[in-house]
Design an enzyme around this catalytic site. Structure first.
Site, PDB file in Angstrom:
ATOM      1  CB  CYS A   2      61.893  55.475  49.189  1.00  0.00           C
ATOM      2  SG  CYS A   2      60.814  55.568  47.762  1.00  0.00           S
ATOM      3  NE  ARG A  27      61.219  53.867  55.310  1.00  0.00           N
ATOM      4  CZ  ARG A  27      60.689  54.812  56.068  1.00  0.00           C
ATOM      5  NH1 ARG A  27      60.807  54.746  57.358  1.00  0.00           N
ATOM      6  NH2 ARG A  27      60.051  55.828  55.539  1.00  0.00           N
ATOM      7  CD1 TRP A  74      57.079  50.016  47.751  1.00  0.00           C
ATOM      8  CD2 TRP A  74      55.957  51.865  47.204  1.00  0.00           C
ATOM      9  NE1 TRP A  74      55.748  49.701  47.717  1.00  0.00           N
ATOM     10  CE2 TRP A  74      55.031  50.820  47.385  1.00  0.00           C
ATOM     11  CE3 TRP A  74      55.470  53.124  46.846  1.00  0.00           C
ATOM     12  CZ2 TRP A  74      53.658  50.986  47.227  1.00  0.00           C
ATOM     13  CZ3 TRP A  74      54.106  53.292  46.683  1.00  0.00           C
ATOM     14  CH2 TRP A  74      53.219  52.233  46.874  1.00  0.00           C
ATOM     15  CG  ASN A 100      62.682  58.340  50.903  1.00  0.00           C
ATOM     16  OD1 ASN A 100      63.275  57.780  49.998  1.00  0.00           O
ATOM     17  ND2 ASN A 100      62.814  57.998  52.178  1.00  0.00           N
ATOM     18  N   GLY A 101      59.555  60.544  48.493  1.00  0.00           N
ATOM     19  CA  GLY A 101      58.436  61.471  48.337  1.00  0.00           C
ATOM     20  C   GLY A 101      58.182  61.765  46.868  1.00  0.00           C
ATOM     21  CD  GLU A 482      44.191  44.956  62.291  1.00  0.00           C
ATOM     22  OE1 GLU A 482      43.770  45.763  61.446  1.00  0.00           O
ATOM     23  OE2 GLU A 482      45.404  44.713  62.430  1.00  0.00           O
ATOM     24  CE  LYS A 486      47.588  43.128  60.175  1.00  0.00           C
ATOM     25  NZ  LYS A 486      47.503  44.390  60.825  1.00  0.00           N
ATOM     26  CD  GLU A 489      49.068  44.062  56.291  1.00  0.00           C
ATOM     27  OE1 GLU A 489      48.687  44.207  57.449  1.00  0.00           O
ATOM     28  OE2 GLU A 489      49.694  44.949  55.683  1.00  0.00           O
ATOM     29  CG  HIS A 505      20.958  43.297  53.944  1.00  0.00           C
ATOM     30  ND1 HIS A 505      19.593  43.434  53.789  1.00  0.00           N
ATOM     31  CD2 HIS A 505      21.180  43.210  55.283  1.00  0.00           C
ATOM     32  CE1 HIS A 505      19.021  43.459  54.987  1.00  0.00           C
ATOM     33  NE2 HIS A 505      19.959  43.313  55.904  1.00  0.00           N
ATOM     34  CE  LYS A 604      55.503  48.966  60.667  1.00  0.00           C
ATOM     35  NZ  LYS A 604      54.268  48.224  61.023  1.00  0.00           N
TER      36      LYS A 604
HETATM   37  O1  M6R Z   1      51.903  54.116  60.384  1.00  0.00           O
HETATM   38  P1  M6R Z   1      50.402  54.115  60.283  1.00  0.00           P
HETATM   39  O2  M6R Z   1      49.742  53.542  61.486  1.00  0.00           O
HETATM   40  O3  M6R Z   1      49.845  55.472  59.959  1.00  0.00           O
HETATM   41  O4  M6R Z   1      50.078  53.181  59.067  1.00  0.00           O
HETATM   42  C1  M6R Z   1      48.769  53.025  58.611  1.00  0.00           C
HETATM   43  C2  M6R Z   1      48.641  51.841  57.678  1.00  0.00           C
HETATM   44  O5  M6R Z   1      49.453  52.028  56.554  1.00  0.00           O
HETATM   45  C3  M6R Z   1      49.032  50.527  58.366  1.00  0.00           C
HETATM   46  O6  M6R Z   1      48.294  50.303  59.523  1.00  0.00           O
HETATM   47  C4  M6R Z   1      48.819  49.355  57.393  1.00  0.00           C
HETATM   48  O7  M6R Z   1      47.463  49.173  57.156  1.00  0.00           O
HETATM   49  C5  M6R Z   1      49.456  48.074  57.967  1.00  0.00           C
HETATM   50  N1  M6R Z   1      50.265  47.455  56.968  1.00  0.00           N
HETATM   51  C6  M6R Z   1      48.462  47.067  58.388  1.00  0.00           C
HETATM   52  O8  M6R Z   1      49.056  45.930  58.926  1.00  0.00           O
END
Ligand code: M6R
Length: 609
Positions: A2, A27, A74, A100-101, A482, A486, A489, A505, A604
């Site tokens: 949020c 965000r 959110w 937020n939260g 990684e 990417k 997502e 396996h 984010k």
């Molecule tokens: O702000 P942070 O590095 O703690 O965030 C961790 C993950 O939420 C963040 O890396 C997320 O996996 C990204 N969207 C990946 O691209």
């Protein structure tokens, strides 16, 4: 997650609120709303969907008034809907709140308030806040907010506004970020700096358990008992331009291209002039400190966790200290074995990820020494840890993390070398070799970024496949993880990363004719073995896209296509090998028409567990 904004001054509040919320769109959110006080009444307008829908709903009828609050939600408690959107109000419409939260004890509070006759309109936990405020208010807004803060449990950043006490916004936070922007004759509140950076770089960053009363002429900060707190002004060291797209179509593409600059900033002043050693002045560890560390945990989420996996490899190889790398949301629930000989390193771009913050607190509680690797100065994680190493990547806006990852890898490498220097566990010549290699990395990333056409072609060619596999061994496997995150997502392609030796396996059963397999083969120590695994998938008619060093002449004999990255030490090559994978994910998302910077369901900064 949020986003929160607030304004009090002489300008039309709605203009700042809508503009500020736009800056927080990255965000992630699924509904939006604003509340503006016109001197007599509070007008609340909200809508499910993107801000564009709220703006459309408002049309030309923008709420008028010079004080207001706004929110992008959110969904957690209750689906995305107009009613569940913030701001929320009490029964009489005297108080409005954005939050937020999560208010963990909201059900008990709601039950109590319903019994007293309060009418709830939404399914949210947040709505208990204005009703509770209405219940306890007896003419003193600040005292009533303090009472509310004493009664709620959970994590939050909240802004309260009242028509009974004009010209005053009250805000507070616990485990969720909140900043106050200091203007001239006006002040701002936001959950993140991009919302206010166009107006001011002078801020107060609220700490947990603080409450601020914000008017157009001043800000007073106190604890929940009302005792004043003197706070230092924090000057943000980047400007509005850094939070703009700067001619790129998306923030993600801009941030991919910013990697050479970001890596230079991370390295700046951290390498001896004669390139003989690493300097981490912020740590100033000595032999006694390092000898007292018998085990290291690296704890993080998502991309930061993937950087942690590479960090484990670096630290174990260079400093010869055992390292465990853990997902933050698992770490604290698995009763980790921690004592005062443990060092816990948490990695977080935002410094606000609630799981990582909670893991950090748990490690501290159990007696661990703690170190944060983060990008955001003054973030909750930076403040909670005993020590901090900043990545200095500049603001990262796109949900998909790119430059944060590469700069986290740099810090991991610096940490490995630094510990090795102190322990004497790596020959001096090897340290010099790696330091020299590191200095070349920014230029080599730039070169990797030039070779984008083949990647665009692959993205067009394979972007409509529903499944993609990534394989690699050793550090290549970490990079594969990684690359696959990417891709999934932002393009919504089902992507899985496997340690190449693990395929037979079980996973090999999924390899079928024409299935794209991205094989990362940069690690010389396991190169032959990786080649055998590539042959295994080729034998099942997969289409193999290989990632290899420019000097490689073998891979093209087995792979269908090969993307080459500049030659460097195999310890450093993850910093280059990840770049084509970031670009591949980006162009695959473009091919599929996805909203690259704001992927569905994602945020984010993940500030709920
Ligand atoms: O702000 P942070 O590095 O703690 O965030 C961790 C993950 O939420 C963040 O890396 C997320 O996996 C990204 N969207 C990946 O691209």
């Amino acid at each position: 997650m949020c986003g929160i904004v607030g304004y009090v001054g002489d300008r039309e509040a709605a203009q700042f609120l809508l503009e500020g919320l736009t800056k927080l769109e990255y965000r992630g959110y699924d509904s939006a709303g604003v509340a503006v006080f016109d001197g007599e009444n509070i007008r609340v307008e909200k809508s499910v969907g993107r801000l564009a829908e709220l703006k459309e709903k408002l049309g030309g009828n923008i709420p008028v008034g010079t004080m207001g609050i706004g929110h992008t939600r959110w969904a957690t408690h209750g689906r995305p809907s107009d009613l569940n959107s913030h701001p929320h109000t009490d029964c009489a419409g005297d108080f409005v709140v954005v939050h937020n939260g999560i208010i963990e004890n909201y059900l008990a509070l709601k039950e109590e308030l319903v019994k007293k006759g309060h009418k709830f309109l939404s399914e949210t936990d947040t709505e208990v806040l204005p009703h509770l405020l209405e219940e306890v208010y007896d003419g003193d807004f600040e005292a009533a907010v303090r009472e509310v803060l004493h009664r709620i449990e959970g994590s939050y950043s909240i802004v309260f506004m009242s028509r009974r006490d004009p010209g005053k916004l009250i805000c507070s936070k616990q485990d969720n970020p909140l900043v106050i922007g200091l203007g001239k004759g006006e002040n701002f509140i936001a959950s993140d700096i991009p919302a206010i950076i166009a107006h001011t770089r002078r801020t107060y960053i609220l700490s947990d358990g603080e409450m601020a009363v914000v008017t157009k002429v001043g800000v007073s900060i106190m604890n929940y008992a009302g005792v004043p707190i003197r706070k230092k002004v924090f000057e943000v060291n980047w400007n509005a331009e850094a939070a703009e797209k700067g001619g790129f179509e998306h923030f993600m593409l801009k941030e991919i291209h910013e990697q050479p600059k970001a890596v230079r900033a991370t390295l700046s002043a951290r390498i001896e002039k004669d390139e003989s050693a690493v300097v981490l002045e912020e740590l100033a560890w000595d032999k006694a400190f390092i000898d007292g560390v018998h085990r290291i945990f690296i704890v993080a989420c998502g991309t930061a966790y993937h950087a942690g996996l590479v960090g484990k490899y670096y630290i174990e190889n260079m400093a010869r200290i055992p390292v465990e790398c853990d997902i933050a949301s698992e770490f604290r629930y698995r009763s980790p074995i921690i004592d005062d000989h443990t060092l816990t390193i948490v990695v977080s771009q935002s410094g606000e990820t609630i799981d990582t913050l909670a893991a950090l607190k748990e490690a501290k509680r159990l007696g661990s020494k703690t170190l944060a690797v983060t990008n955001v100065v003054g973030s909750s994680i930076a403040r909670e840890a005993d020590q901090v190493v900043y990545t200095w990547a500049g603001p990262e806006i796109a949900v998909a993390s790119t430059k944060a990852y590469t700069t986290q890898l740099i810090v991991m490498l610096l940490l490995g070398l630094y510990m090795a220097q102190i322990r004497g566990s790596l020959p001096k010549e090897r340290i010099v070799e790696l330091v020299r290699g590191l200095k070349e990395i920014p230029t080599q990333i730039s070169r990797t970024l030039e070779d984008v056409d083949p990647i665009k072609t692959f993205a067009r060619q394979y972007g409509f496949n529903e499944h993609v596999f990534f394989i690699g061994r050793s550090l290549d496997y970490d990079v594969a993880l990684e690359g696959s995150l990417k891709l999934k997502e932002i393009s919504y392609i089902h992507a899985e990363a496997y340690a190449a030796g693990e395929l037979k396996h079980g996973t090999l059963a999924l390899i079928v004719d024409s299935l794209p397999v991205i094989a990362i083969a940069t690690q010389k120590s396991v190169y032959e073995k990786t080649l055998s695994n590539i042959k295994e998938v080729k034998a099942r008619d997969a289409v193999v896209i290989g990632i290899a060093s420019v000097t490689d002449t073998e891979l093209e004999k087995y792979a269908d296509h090969v993307i080459k990255v500049p030659e460097t030490d195999e310890m450093l090559i993850p910093l280059l090998a990840v770049v084509p994978l970031q670009l591949l994910a980006y162009y695959a998302a473009i091919t599929r028409g996805c909203d690259v910077d704001k992927p569905r369901n994602l945020a984010k900064s993940v500030t709920v567990e």
